[in-house]
Design a protein around this motif. Sequence first.
Motif, PDB file in Angstrom:
ATOM      1  N   MET A  31       0.865  -1.088  -0.077  1.00 32.20           N
ATOM      2  CA  MET A  31       0.063   0.306   0.017  1.00 32.20           C
ATOM      3  C   MET A  31       0.795   1.063   0.037  1.00 32.20           C
ATOM      4  O   MET A  31       1.729   1.318   0.911  1.00 32.20           O
ATOM      5  N   ASN A  32       0.992   1.870  -1.108  1.00 28.67           N
ATOM      6  CA  ASN A  32       1.333   3.647  -0.879  1.00 28.67           C
ATOM      7  C   ASN A  32      -0.139   4.255  -1.230  1.00 28.67           C
ATOM      8  O   ASN A  32      -0.307   4.762  -2.457  1.00 28.67           O
ATOM      9  N   LEU A  33       0.658   5.767  -0.350  1.00 31.55           N
ATOM     10  CA  LEU A  33      -0.422   6.770  -0.260  1.00 31.55           C
ATOM     11  C   LEU A  33       0.496   7.652  -0.681  1.00 31.55           C
ATOM     12  O   LEU A  33       1.483   8.293   0.564  1.00 31.55           O
ATOM     13  N   THR A  34      -0.107   8.796  -1.227  1.00 28.29           N
ATOM     14  CA  THR A  34       0.862  10.147  -1.850  1.00 28.29           C
ATOM     15  C   THR A  34      -0.059  11.108  -1.969  1.00 28.29           C
ATOM     16  O   THR A  34      -1.512  10.955  -2.405  1.00 28.29           O
ATOM     17  N   TYR A  35       0.579  12.456  -1.232  1.00 23.69           N
ATOM     18  CA  TYR A  35      -0.417  13.162  -1.850  1.00 23.69           C
ATOM     19  C   TYR A  35       0.173  14.074  -2.678  1.00 23.69           C
ATOM     20  O   TYR A  35       1.240  14.321  -3.245  1.00 23.69           O
ATOM     21  N   PHE A  36      -0.761  14.765  -3.099  1.00 25.14           N
ATOM     22  CA  PHE A  36      -0.404  16.153  -4.267  1.00 25.14           C
ATOM     23  C   PHE A  36      -0.153  17.651  -4.121  1.00 25.14           C
ATOM     24  O   PHE A  36      -1.637  17.578  -3.079  1.00 25.14           O
ATOM     25  N   ASP A  37       0.125  18.639  -4.552  1.00 26.18           N
ATOM     26  CA  ASP A  37       0.237  19.797  -4.473  1.00 26.18           C
ATOM     27  C   ASP A  37      -1.535  20.098  -4.311  1.00 26.18           C
ATOM     28  O   ASP A  37      -2.276  20.505  -5.594  1.00 26.18           O
ATOM     29  N   VAL A  38      -2.371  21.480  -3.453  1.00 32.02           N
ATOM     30  CA  VAL A  38      -3.518  21.920  -4.072  1.00 32.02           C
ATOM     31  C   VAL A  38      -3.817  23.459  -4.080  1.00 32.02           C
ATOM     32  O   VAL A  38      -2.866  23.756  -3.572  1.00 32.02           O
ATOM     33  N   LYS A  39      -3.051  24.164  -5.893  1.00 31.76           N
ATOM     34  CA  LYS A  39      -2.689  25.152  -6.003  1.00 31.76           C
ATOM     35  C   LYS A  39      -3.950  26.095  -5.689  1.00 31.76           C
ATOM     36  O   LYS A  39      -3.985  26.792  -5.455  1.00 31.76           O
ATOM     37  N   GLU A  40      -4.521  26.213  -6.893  1.00 31.77           N
ATOM     38  CA  GLU A  40      -6.010  27.414  -7.665  1.00 31.77           C
ATOM     39  C   GLU A  40      -7.390  26.905  -6.478  1.00 31.77           C
ATOM     40  O   GLU A  40      -8.514  27.934  -5.962  1.00 31.77           O
ATOM     41  N   THR A  41      -7.594  26.054  -5.789  1.00 31.85           N
ATOM     42  CA  THR A  41      -9.043  25.371  -5.356  1.00 31.85           C
ATOM     43  C   THR A  41      -8.185  24.966  -3.483  1.00 31.85           C
ATOM     44  O   THR A  41      -9.271  24.499  -2.875  1.00 31.85           O
ATOM     45  N   SER A  42      -7.518  25.545  -2.669  1.00 31.05           N
ATOM     46  CA  SER A  42      -7.466  25.387  -1.329  1.00 31.05           C
ATOM     47  C   SER A  42      -8.816  26.255  -0.524  1.00 31.05           C
ATOM     48  O   SER A  42      -8.553  25.867   0.458  1.00 31.05           O
ATOM     49  N   HIS A  43      -9.652  27.085  -1.066  1.00 24.63           N
ATOM     50  CA  HIS A  43     -10.599  27.389  -0.307  1.00 24.63           C
ATOM     51  C   HIS A  43     -11.979  26.175  -0.338  1.00 24.63           C
ATOM     52  O   HIS A  43     -12.527  26.343   0.387  1.00 24.63           O
ATOM     53  N   LEU A  44     -11.922  25.506  -1.141  1.00 27.89           N
ATOM     54  CA  LEU A  44     -12.295  24.652  -1.307  1.00 27.89           C
ATOM     55  C   LEU A  44     -11.993  22.753  -1.152  1.00 27.89           C
ATOM     56  O   LEU A  44     -12.359  21.853  -0.683  1.00 27.89           O
ATOM     57  N   VAL A  45     -10.806  22.321  -1.459  1.00 31.69           N
ATOM     58  CA  VAL A  45     -10.375  21.648  -1.351  1.00 31.69           C
ATOM     59  C   VAL A  45      -8.565  21.310   0.292  1.00 31.69           C
ATOM     60  O   VAL A  45      -7.872  22.215   0.207  1.00 31.69           O
ATOM     61  N   GLU A  46      -9.220  20.154   0.453  1.00 31.38           N
ATOM     62  CA  GLU A  46      -8.062  19.747   2.097  1.00 31.38           C
ATOM     63  C   GLU A  46      -6.790  19.232   1.484  1.00 31.38           C
ATOM     64  O   GLU A  46      -5.746  20.227   1.857  1.00 31.38           O
ATOM     65  N   GLU A  47      -6.627  18.083   0.572  1.00 26.66           N
ATOM     66  CA  GLU A  47      -5.984  17.708  -0.297  1.00 26.66           C
ATOM     67  C   GLU A  47      -6.162  16.644  -1.310  1.00 26.66           C
ATOM     68  O   GLU A  47      -7.408  16.166  -1.840  1.00 26.66           O
ATOM     69  N   PHE A  48      -5.183  16.727  -2.883  1.00 30.30           N
ATOM     70  CA  PHE A  48      -5.760  15.715  -3.547  1.00 30.30           C
ATOM     71  C   PHE A  48      -4.729  14.150  -2.425  1.00 30.30           C
ATOM     72  O   PHE A  48      -3.769  14.362  -2.263  1.00 30.30           O
TER      73      PHE A  48
END
Length: 268
Positions: free
Chosen positions: A1-18
Amino acid sequence: MNLTYFDVKETSHLVEEFYHISYTKEKTPLKTTMIPYGVSGLTYIFGKGQKTLNNNVETKLENLVINGQFTKSYDFIVDEPGFSIGVNFKPTTLHKITNADLSTFTNKNSSFKILNEQLSTNLEKIFLTYKEDKNLLFSKLEELFLTLKLTNNKKIEIVDETLEMIKEEEGLLSVNDLLKKVPFSQKTLENNFKKMVGLTPSKYIRIQRFLNLMKKYENNTIDFKDLIYMYNYYDESHFSRDFKSFTSKLPKDYFTEDFSIMKEAFKK
């Protein structure tokens, strides 16, 4: 199992994490305990054999799935290799983009089509088209989110302000503390929270306090016993009650049971 997070750029007011999570042949079948994480979101399931077991009810996870807020743990099972790509939203985002009553999705994983068929179709197209390039996929999702007409009103603004207070205090406050600062009665605050977040304010506060403690523990910030008192648990038995409430297990089981996905998430 491998979990990777990606940067939130333009929607930080809506998105906590990708995020992207994969399950290899060597690590499947996998069974792990998922606990309340304080967010709602969506996940696209690539592959077969992913399912949840919640109160002895099995739910197959296929295609685009809504992840509602949870108040208790459930089992997540992966029988075959595959991967998932998902979005964890800010607490009121899913309500803002769909105008849905999020309490109807609490403690559930459901097909996104139930919520909004057209939006589901648009989202699925992005996931399927760009699944091999996660950075581009998340960029396209952000483009789509920015085109959506958001539901917004004074009640949502007040709930967002309340959520920010809870975040700043890391859950170390009470509903009465909130009522001193917001122009809502307790009943009005509770009704709006349930509709826009999916949880009552008191449950959300308890989850945030618990999550902040566990994140500090996983990141080796401070000794476990010191954390218990830092987060206003009167004693270990008080903490044990919350731990069992959210995980269905005792604290000692955290070191022996499989919480692999949650432990990785806490380290973020």
